[in-house]
Structures are given as structure tokens and as C-alpha cells.
Design a protein around this motif. Structure first.
Motif, PDB file in Angstrom:
ATOM      1  N   ASP A 126      36.778  47.651  44.678  1.00 27.95           N
ATOM      2  CA  ASP A 126      36.004  48.032  45.850  1.00 27.95           C
ATOM      3  C   ASP A 126      35.357  46.781  46.436  1.00 27.95           C
ATOM      4  OD1 ASP A 126      33.856  47.430  44.189  1.00 27.95           O
ATOM      5  OD2 ASP A 126      33.334  49.531  43.814  1.00 27.95           O
ATOM      6  N   GLN A 127      34.585  46.958  47.510  1.00 25.55           N
ATOM      7  CA  GLN A 127      34.022  45.810  48.203  1.00 25.55           C
ATOM      8  C   GLN A 127      33.133  44.971  47.289  1.00 25.55           C
ATOM      9  OE1 GLN A 127      35.321  45.352  51.199  1.00 25.55           O
ATOM     10  NE2 GLN A 127      34.403  43.324  51.279  1.00 25.55           N
ATOM     11  N   MET A 128      32.332  45.645  46.466  1.00 19.94           N
ATOM     12  CA  MET A 128      31.466  44.920  45.543  1.00 19.94           C
ATOM     13  C   MET A 128      32.296  44.173  44.502  1.00 19.94           C
ATOM     14  SD  MET A 128      28.288  46.370  43.221  1.00 19.94           S
ATOM     15  CE  MET A 128      27.456  46.921  44.714  1.00 19.94           C
ATOM     16  N   GLY A 129      33.368  44.837  44.026  1.00 20.01           N
ATOM     17  CA  GLY A 129      34.251  44.198  43.057  1.00 20.01           C
ATOM     18  C   GLY A 129      34.941  42.977  43.633  1.00 20.01           C
ATOM     19  N   LYS A 130      35.331  43.056  44.906  1.00 19.01           N
ATOM     20  CA  LYS A 130      35.981  41.913  45.552  1.00 19.01           C
ATOM     21  C   LYS A 130      35.022  40.733  45.682  1.00 19.01           C
ATOM     22  CE  LYS A 130      39.380  44.656  48.070  1.00 19.01           C
ATOM     23  NZ  LYS A 130      39.847  45.175  49.374  1.00 19.01           N
ATOM     24  N   LYS A 131      33.758  41.032  46.021  1.00 20.26           N
ATOM     25  CA  LYS A 131      32.766  39.963  46.109  1.00 20.26           C
ATOM     26  C   LYS A 131      32.558  39.317  44.741  1.00 20.26           C
ATOM     27  CE  LYS A 131      31.641  39.990  50.463  1.00 20.26           C
ATOM     28  NZ  LYS A 131      31.913  38.783  51.304  1.00 20.26           N
ATOM     29  N   HIS A 132      32.552  40.154  43.711  1.00 21.05           N
ATOM     30  CA  HIS A 132      32.410  39.635  42.353  1.00 21.05           C
ATOM     31  C   HIS A 132      33.602  38.750  41.992  1.00 21.05           C
ATOM     32  CE1 HIS A 132      31.606  39.236  38.177  1.00 21.05           C
ATOM     33  NE2 HIS A 132      32.499  40.105  37.770  1.00 21.05           N
ATOM     34  N   MET A 133      34.809  39.188  42.380  1.00 23.10           N
ATOM     35  CA  MET A 133      36.001  38.399  42.105  1.00 23.10           C
ATOM     36  C   MET A 133      35.953  37.056  42.820  1.00 23.10           C
ATOM     37  SD  MET A 133      38.296  38.882  39.950  1.00 23.10           S
ATOM     38  CE  MET A 133      39.351  37.646  40.687  1.00 23.10           C
ATOM     39  N   GLU A 134      35.444  37.052  44.034  1.00 26.77           N
ATOM     40  CA  GLU A 134      35.321  35.798  44.769  1.00 26.77           C
ATOM     41  C   GLU A 134      34.447  34.812  44.001  1.00 26.77           C
ATOM     42  OE1 GLU A 134      33.920  36.600  48.677  1.00 26.77           O
ATOM     43  OE2 GLU A 134      35.763  37.605  49.326  1.00 26.77           O
ATOM     44  N   SER A 135      33.344  35.316  43.434  1.00 28.88           N
ATOM     45  CA  SER A 135      32.449  34.434  42.675  1.00 28.88           C
ATOM     46  C   SER A 135      33.136  33.935  41.409  1.00 28.88           C
ATOM     47  CB  SER A 135      31.140  35.156  42.337  1.00 28.88           C
ATOM     48  OG  SER A 135      31.348  36.194  41.399  1.00 28.88           O
ATOM     49  N   ILE A 136      33.961  34.799  40.778  1.00 30.87           N
ATOM     50  CA  ILE A 136      34.714  34.385  39.592  1.00 30.87           C
ATOM     51  C   ILE A 136      35.680  33.247  39.949  1.00 30.87           C
ATOM     52  CG2 ILE A 136      36.487  35.091  37.934  1.00 30.87           C
ATOM     53  CD1 ILE A 136      35.239  37.887  37.969  1.00 30.87           C
ATOM     54  N   LEU A 137      36.411  33.425  41.053  1.00 32.33           N
ATOM     55  CA  LEU A 137      37.404  32.418  41.452  1.00 32.33           C
ATOM     56  C   LEU A 137      36.737  31.108  41.844  1.00 32.33           C
ATOM     57  CD1 LEU A 137      39.906  34.631  43.498  1.00 32.33           C
ATOM     58  CD2 LEU A 137      39.975  34.007  41.069  1.00 32.33           C
ATOM     59  N   LEU A 138      35.596  31.177  42.514  1.00 27.12           N
ATOM     60  CA  LEU A 138      34.873  29.960  42.871  1.00 27.12           C
ATOM     61  C   LEU A 138      34.322  29.273  41.627  1.00 27.12           C
ATOM     62  CD1 LEU A 138      33.016  31.160  46.092  1.00 27.12           C
ATOM     63  CD2 LEU A 138      34.892  29.506  45.957  1.00 27.12           C
ATOM     64  N   ASN A 139      33.938  30.070  40.640  1.00 25.52           N
ATOM     65  CA  ASN A 139      33.476  29.511  39.362  1.00 25.52           C
ATOM     66  C   ASN A 139      34.623  28.767  38.669  1.00 25.52           C
ATOM     67  OD1 ASN A 139      32.103  28.922  37.019  1.00 25.52           O
ATOM     68  ND2 ASN A 139      31.979  31.024  36.292  1.00 25.52           N
ATOM     69  N   LEU A 140      35.820  29.390  38.670  1.00 25.84           N
ATOM     70  CA  LEU A 140      36.993  28.738  38.078  1.00 25.84           C
ATOM     71  C   LEU A 140      37.318  27.438  38.808  1.00 25.84           C
ATOM     72  CD1 LEU A 140      39.281  31.855  37.481  1.00 25.84           C
ATOM     73  CD2 LEU A 140      38.053  30.536  35.743  1.00 25.84           C
ATOM     74  N   LYS A 141      37.208  27.473  40.136  1.00 27.00           N
ATOM     75  CA  LYS A 141      37.463  26.277  40.933  1.00 27.00           C
ATOM     76  C   LYS A 141      36.488  25.159  40.546  1.00 27.00           C
ATOM     77  CE  LYS A 141      37.282  24.618  45.720  1.00 27.00           C
ATOM     78  NZ  LYS A 141      38.589  23.928  45.758  1.00 27.00           N
ATOM     79  N   SER A 142      35.231  25.532  40.292  1.00 27.13           N
ATOM     80  CA  SER A 142      34.229  24.538  39.914  1.00 27.13           C
ATOM     81  C   SER A 142      34.558  23.907  38.559  1.00 27.13           C
ATOM     82  CB  SER A 142      32.833  25.169  39.875  1.00 27.13           C
ATOM     83  OG  SER A 142      32.685  26.032  38.757  1.00 27.13           O
ATOM     84  N   GLY A 166      39.494  49.509  38.933  1.00 26.66           N
ATOM     85  CA  GLY A 166      38.858  48.217  39.151  1.00 26.66           C
ATOM     86  C   GLY A 166      38.448  47.552  37.846  1.00 26.66           C
ATOM     87  N   GLN A 167      37.921  48.348  36.911  1.00 30.98           N
ATOM     88  CA  GLN A 167      37.534  47.810  35.608  1.00 30.98           C
ATOM     89  C   GLN A 167      38.756  47.323  34.829  1.00 30.98           C
ATOM     90  OE1 GLN A 167      35.459  51.304  34.242  1.00 30.98           O
ATOM     91  NE2 GLN A 167      33.441  50.400  34.632  1.00 30.98           N
ATOM     92  N   LYS A 168      39.845  48.069  34.906  1.00 33.20           N
ATOM     93  CA  LYS A 168      41.081  47.642  34.240  1.00 33.20           C
ATOM     94  C   LYS A 168      41.552  46.305  34.797  1.00 33.20           C
ATOM     95  CE  LYS A 168      42.949  52.254  33.188  1.00 33.20           C
ATOM     96  NZ  LYS A 168      44.022  53.224  33.502  1.00 33.20           N
ATOM     97  N   GLN A 169      41.417  46.144  36.108  1.00 32.91           N
ATOM     98  CA  GLN A 169      41.854  44.897  36.723  1.00 32.91           C
ATOM     99  C   GLN A 169      41.029  43.720  36.213  1.00 32.91           C
ATOM    100  OE1 GLN A 169      44.481  43.578  37.713  1.00 32.91           O
ATOM    101  NE2 GLN A 169      44.732  44.427  39.760  1.00 32.91           N
ATOM    102  N   LEU A 170      39.722  43.936  36.047  1.00 34.86           N
ATOM    103  CA  LEU A 170      38.862  42.880  35.522  1.00 34.86           C
ATOM    104  C   LEU A 170      39.228  42.525  34.086  1.00 34.86           C
ATOM    105  CD1 LEU A 170      35.418  43.996  36.998  1.00 34.86           C
ATOM    106  CD2 LEU A 170      36.797  42.032  37.712  1.00 34.86           C
TER     107      LEU A 170
END
Length: 226
Positions: A175-191, A147-151
Motif C-alpha cells: 500500500d502507499q505507506m508500504g511503498k514509502k517504507h520501501m523507498e526508505s529501505i532502498l535509500l538506506n541500501l544506497k547509502s 505486503g508483509q510477505k513481500q517485505l
């Protein structure tokens, strides 16, 4: 919003016999999060490789049709020019990471574009902060979890400061927490008016998507459920 990417009548075959993409059309709006789903073998990864120029500039085959980014036909662009506008993160981060430290990994792309050293440093800091991996800046990527490598792979693409981010099932290692974090990253990029095109098989990862399209029999259509 204007279209940041336009694909018209895209055909592709690896061997000249079986077409993977069969006259595919696609319009993507600036600042959109677009999800693409489809069964295994339908050509989702092939499509992403076409969108970022890996096909046919690295992987060969028979390709026809047009792909435009910001109105420019990518067939007329060098791969370095394309990579400054659009970046891809693969499902397996080990295929993308090869530098001795996280810092070197993130700096690699901007260095190849001859970005000024101070600007590269700023981009490293910004990208690591976006994925919340600042404390791993001097670590060897081989010592990190999947997961860290993916980030870090995502951070290395973000350091190019392109307009479009392609994700090829890039949430699969998280993992589930990592996916939630990714969602926030993508929404930040969208903003920030960045555009995201993500290929997924897990429908739970698609809740932040503005649109979901299905790739079936070489063409895209609105996803209506399995």
C-alpha cells in the motif's frame, strides 16, 4: 563510481525463433538505483532473470552476449556464487516463500552458503530490522498479508548480503505507506553502496531512481515518457 555490472550485446530467445532481447547493452554503477520500465511483453522479467543467472541455468533458451558482475562473467559462475552477489525479489511473494517460519525463510539462503550459525542469526536480525518486521520472526509466512510477505521476501534476499538487489515489480503488493517504507529501505541500501535495479510499471514508484531506462524492442534506452 565504477561499474558493478556490465552487459554487452545480450541476445535471448526462449524458442530460437522470436528474440526477446536483441543486442542489449547496459552498464550499472555501484550504489546506483536504476529503474527499468517498458510495456507488458517487452521482456523486463526476462532481462532480470538473465542478470541473476536464472536464465539460462534454470530457465533454458538461446542466450548470447556477456553479463559481468564485479568484472566476473556470470557464465563462468555457479548459481550459488551468483546468488551471493545478486538477489532477486519477484512480483508474487508466494512464489518465493516456502518455509514454515519467517526466521527459517530468511536463514535458508545463508545456510545454503554454509555461513556460520552466529552470522546467520546476525543477518536474520539485521534483515528483519531493515524491513521493520522484527515482531514477525516466528510467524508462518502464510498468515501474513501480501505486503508483509513481500517485505519478508525482500528480507530473505537481503540476508544474502549481496551487492545488487533486483526488484521485479516488488512494490506492487504494498500500500502507499508500504511503498514509502520501501523507498526508505532502498535509500538506506544506497547509502551502504548497495546497487538496486528495479522493474516497474507505476511511474510513481520511480521517484528515488537515479536513472530510468526503457526496454523497447529488445534494447534499453533513456526513458523519455510514454
Amino acid at each position: 563510481m565504477n561499474n558493478i555490472m556490465e552487459v554487452e550485446n545480450l541476445h535471448f530467445s526462449y524458442d530460437g525463433k522470436r528474440e526477446i532481447l536483441k543486442g542489449l547493452d547496459l552498464q550499472v554503477k555501484k550504489g546506483e538505483i536504476l529503474a527499468i520500465v517498458g510495456l507488458s511483453g517487452e521482456g523486463k522479467t526476462t532481462l532480470l532473470n538473465c542478470l541473476c543467472g536464472i536464465i539460462p541455468k534454470i530457465y533454458k533458451g538461446e542466450l548470447s552476449g556477456k553479463i559481468k558482475i564485479l568484472g566476473q562473467d556470470i557464465s563462468e559462475m555457479k548459481l550459488s556464487q551468483i546468488s551471493s552477489k545478486i538477489g532477486i525479489v519477484f512480483q508474487d511473494p508466494d512464489s518465493q516463500l516456502f518455509s514454515p517460519t519467517v526466521e527459517d525463510e530468511i536463514a535458508f539462503g545463508p545456510e545454503n552458503l554454509c555461513i556460520h550459525r552466529e552470522e546467520i542469526g546476525r543477518r536474520i536480525e539485521k534483515s528483519l530490522k531493515l524491513v521493520q518486521m522484527e515482531s514477525y520472526r516466528y510467524e508462518n509466512p502464510n498468515n501474513l498479508s501480501g505486503g508483509q510477505k513481500q517485505l519478508i521476501a525482500i528480507a530473505s534476499v537481503l540476508s544474502m548480503d549481496g551487492e545488487i538487489l533486483l526488484l521485479d515489480e516488488a512494490l506492487s503488493q504494498l500500500d502507499q505507506m508500504g511503498k514509502k517504507h520501501m523507498e526508505s529501505i532502498l535509500l538506506n541500501l544506497k547509502s551502504q553502496d548497495k546497487t538496486v535495479i528495479t522493474v516497474e510499471h507505476d511511474l510513481e514508484n520511480l521517484q528515488i531512481a537515479d536513472r530510468i531506462l526503457e526496454l523497447r524492442d529488445g534494447k534499453l534506452s533513456e526513458f523519455k515518457g510514454w
